[in-house]
Design a protein around this motif. Structure first.
Motif, PDB file in Angstrom:
ATOM      1  N   ARG A   1       0.834  -1.197   0.000  1.00  0.00           N
ATOM      2  CA  ARG A   1       0.000   0.000   0.000  1.00  0.00           C
ATOM      3  C   ARG A   1       0.869   1.247   0.000  1.00  0.00           C
ATOM      4  O   ARG A   1       1.992   1.238   0.508  1.00  0.00           O
ATOM      5  CB  ARG A   1      -0.918   0.032   1.229  1.00  0.00           C
ATOM      6  CG  ARG A   1      -1.934  -1.088   1.263  1.00  0.00           C
ATOM      7  CD  ARG A   1      -2.896  -0.947   2.433  1.00  0.00           C
ATOM      8  NE  ARG A   1      -3.858  -2.040   2.437  1.00  0.00           N
ATOM      9  CZ  ARG A   1      -4.967  -2.052   1.723  1.00  0.00           C
ATOM     10  NH1 ARG A   1      -5.252  -1.008   0.951  1.00  0.00           N
ATOM     11  NH2 ARG A   1      -5.795  -3.076   1.772  1.00  0.00           N
ATOM     12  N   ALA A   2       0.328   2.315  -0.555  1.00  0.00           N
ATOM     13  CA  ALA A   2       1.039   3.582  -0.570  1.00  0.00           C
ATOM     14  C   ALA A   2       1.152   4.145   0.847  1.00  0.00           C
ATOM     15  O   ALA A   2       0.290   3.900   1.698  1.00  0.00           O
ATOM     16  CB  ALA A   2       0.306   4.587  -1.462  1.00  0.00           C
TER      17      ALA A   2
ATOM     18  N   ARG B   1      -1.744   5.858   2.648  1.00  0.00           N
ATOM     19  CA  ARG B   1      -2.841   5.584   1.706  1.00  0.00           C
ATOM     20  C   ARG B   1      -2.943   6.656   0.613  1.00  0.00           C
ATOM     21  O   ARG B   1      -4.018   6.964   0.108  1.00  0.00           O
ATOM     22  CB  ARG B   1      -4.170   5.437   2.444  1.00  0.00           C
ATOM     23  CG  ARG B   1      -4.194   4.210   3.354  1.00  0.00           C
ATOM     24  CD  ARG B   1      -5.556   4.000   3.956  1.00  0.00           C
ATOM     25  NE  ARG B   1      -5.589   2.806   4.795  1.00  0.00           N
ATOM     26  CZ  ARG B   1      -5.886   1.586   4.370  1.00  0.00           C
ATOM     27  NH1 ARG B   1      -6.166   1.403   3.103  1.00  0.00           N
ATOM     28  NH2 ARG B   1      -5.898   0.559   5.191  1.00  0.00           N
ATOM     29  N   LEU B   2      -1.798   7.217   0.269  1.00  0.00           N
ATOM     30  CA  LEU B   2      -1.733   8.199  -0.814  1.00  0.00           C
ATOM     31  C   LEU B   2      -2.199   7.576  -2.113  1.00  0.00           C
ATOM     32  O   LEU B   2      -1.911   6.415  -2.410  1.00  0.00           O
ATOM     33  CB  LEU B   2      -0.286   8.688  -0.976  1.00  0.00           C
ATOM     34  CG  LEU B   2       0.026   9.624  -2.145  1.00  0.00           C
ATOM     35  CD1 LEU B   2      -0.576  11.001  -1.858  1.00  0.00           C
ATOM     36  CD2 LEU B   2       1.535   9.747  -2.337  1.00  0.00           C
ATOM     37  N   ARG B   3      -2.932   8.326  -2.894  1.00  0.00           N
ATOM     38  CA  ARG B   3      -3.391   7.837  -4.196  1.00  0.00           C
ATOM     39  C   ARG B   3      -2.254   7.991  -5.196  1.00  0.00           C
ATOM     40  O   ARG B   3      -1.998   9.067  -5.725  1.00  0.00           O
ATOM     41  CB  ARG B   3      -4.624   8.627  -4.649  1.00  0.00           C
ATOM     42  CG  ARG B   3      -5.256   8.062  -5.912  1.00  0.00           C
ATOM     43  CD  ARG B   3      -6.465   8.877  -6.325  1.00  0.00           C
ATOM     44  NE  ARG B   3      -7.042   8.372  -7.555  1.00  0.00           N
ATOM     45  CZ  ARG B   3      -7.996   8.985  -8.247  1.00  0.00           C
ATOM     46  NH1 ARG B   3      -8.488  10.136  -7.806  1.00  0.00           N
ATOM     47  NH2 ARG B   3      -8.457   8.455  -9.363  1.00  0.00           N
TER      48      ARG B   3
ATOM     49  N   ARG C   1      -3.352   7.616 -10.367  1.00  0.00           N
ATOM     50  CA  ARG C   1      -4.419   8.589 -10.598  1.00  0.00           C
ATOM     51  C   ARG C   1      -4.938   8.567 -12.030  1.00  0.00           C
ATOM     52  O   ARG C   1      -6.117   8.754 -12.275  1.00  0.00           O
ATOM     53  CB  ARG C   1      -3.920  10.002 -10.278  1.00  0.00           C
ATOM     54  CG  ARG C   1      -3.580  10.223  -8.811  1.00  0.00           C
ATOM     55  CD  ARG C   1      -2.985  11.616  -8.602  1.00  0.00           C
ATOM     56  NE  ARG C   1      -2.731  11.885  -7.205  1.00  0.00           N
ATOM     57  CZ  ARG C   1      -3.606  12.440  -6.378  1.00  0.00           C
ATOM     58  NH1 ARG C   1      -4.795  12.809  -6.848  1.00  0.00           N
ATOM     59  NH2 ARG C   1      -3.294  12.653  -5.122  1.00  0.00           N
TER      60      ARG C   1
ATOM     61  N   SER D   1      -6.087   2.326  -6.687  1.00  0.00           N
ATOM     62  CA  SER D   1      -5.541   3.682  -6.649  1.00  0.00           C
ATOM     63  C   SER D   1      -4.413   3.848  -5.644  1.00  0.00           C
ATOM     64  O   SER D   1      -3.466   4.616  -5.879  1.00  0.00           O
ATOM     65  CB  SER D   1      -6.659   4.689  -6.334  1.00  0.00           C
ATOM     66  OG  SER D   1      -7.197   4.448  -5.045  1.00  0.00           O
ATOM     67  N   ASN D   2      -4.476   3.134  -4.510  1.00  0.00           N
ATOM     68  CA  ASN D   2      -3.443   3.311  -3.490  1.00  0.00           C
ATOM     69  C   ASN D   2      -2.793   2.008  -3.043  1.00  0.00           C
ATOM     70  O   ASN D   2      -2.077   1.978  -2.038  1.00  0.00           O
ATOM     71  CB  ASN D   2      -4.007   4.051  -2.275  1.00  0.00           C
ATOM     72  CG  ASN D   2      -5.140   3.300  -1.597  1.00  0.00           C
ATOM     73  OD1 ASN D   2      -5.418   2.152  -1.917  1.00  0.00           O
ATOM     74  ND2 ASN D   2      -5.798   3.955  -0.668  1.00  0.00           N
ATOM     75  N   HIS D   3      -3.047   0.925  -3.750  1.00  0.00           N
ATOM     76  CA  HIS D   3      -2.401  -0.341  -3.422  1.00  0.00           C
ATOM     77  C   HIS D   3      -2.523  -1.295  -4.602  1.00  0.00           C
ATOM     78  O   HIS D   3      -3.226  -1.003  -5.567  1.00  0.00           O
ATOM     79  CB  HIS D   3      -3.009  -0.970  -2.159  1.00  0.00           C
ATOM     80  CG  HIS D   3      -4.404  -1.481  -2.332  1.00  0.00           C
ATOM     81  ND1 HIS D   3      -5.505  -0.657  -2.362  1.00  0.00           N
ATOM     82  CD2 HIS D   3      -4.881  -2.749  -2.500  1.00  0.00           C
ATOM     83  CE1 HIS D   3      -6.604  -1.385  -2.519  1.00  0.00           C
ATOM     84  NE2 HIS D   3      -6.249  -2.657  -2.612  1.00  0.00           N
TER      85      HIS D   3
END
Length: 225
Positions: free
Chosen positions: A19-20, A23-25, A28, A58-60
């Protein structure tokens, strides 16, 4: 005390995810997703592993990998993570602002029977569970889309078990709570997923017995023998 050494033997199927950070996207636009797929393809050329399934959110992301030789999983994931981090920062002008991922990837081995199919269903149904699409075929950044004919920069492995003919319907169907909880536990603890005897043998073989031991302090005795 440091972390126990992770032993990744060839021949096992592994569910791998990361995961980022925060939880940063990080995915995109189309180019972000496509760039990561290209990195997966380059990684296969460097380390002869097999991708049986995947889904990029989007974030993982989730990967279902089937490495051929001992150490291939670690080598492949090390290159994938480092390369994606470097290229992401270069592309987005974010070098020096912090880590892209929350930490090292998580992984757990899976028995190559119905447990394998259950995990693959879990991975390919991610966009459906998240409410992004009404059908898994409507999400382009997954192995389900590749199976439906969408061109990708690498070929999927057939895996150790053939998919049933009703696979699209299975992926679209809600997963049993027990199956979902079992996968969640394996993700959380990096514990093998399979039949009890297989899980015990595999934990010993891979030196990850701690992942299947009960957590918390043992209950105090009642004083009776």
């Amino acid at each position: 005390m440091g972390r126990p050494k992770r032993v990744a033997l060839g021949g096992y199927v592994y569910h791998v995810l990361n995961r980022a950070n925060g939880r940063l996207r990080i995915f995109r636009k189309k180019d972000d997703f496509a760039a990561f797929e290209a990195i997966l393809a380059e990684g296969i050329e460097r380390v002869d592993t097999r991708i049986c399934g995947y889904c990029i959110m989007s974030n993982h992301w989730h990967l279902l990998l089937w490495p051929r030789k001992d150490g291939d999983l670690s080598e492949y994931m090390r290159w994938i993570t480092l390369t994606h981090t470097q290229r992401y920062h270069a592309s987005h002008g974010t070098a020096g602002i912090g880590h892209l991922y929350q930490g090292r990837y998580k992984s757990f081995p899976i028995q190559d029977d119905d447990h394998y199919l259950t995990v693959l269903r879990y991975i390919e149904a991610n966009p459906l569970r998240a409410g992004i699409v009404e059908s898994p075929s409507g999400y382009p950044w997954s192995s389900f889309a590749a199976r439906k004919g969408l061109e990708k920069p690498f070929a999927l492995s057939d895996g150790p078990l053939a998919l049933p003919t009703n696979w699209p319907r299975l992926v679209s169907r809600a997963m049993a709570v027990a199956d979902h909880d079992g996968i969640s536990n394996s993700i959380r603890r990096s514990a093998p997923l399979g039949d009890p005897n297989w899980v015990k043998r595999t934990a010993v073989t891979l030196n990850i017995e701690s992942t299947i031991k009960p957590r918390g302090r043992p209950r105090k005795g009642t004083g009776h023998l």
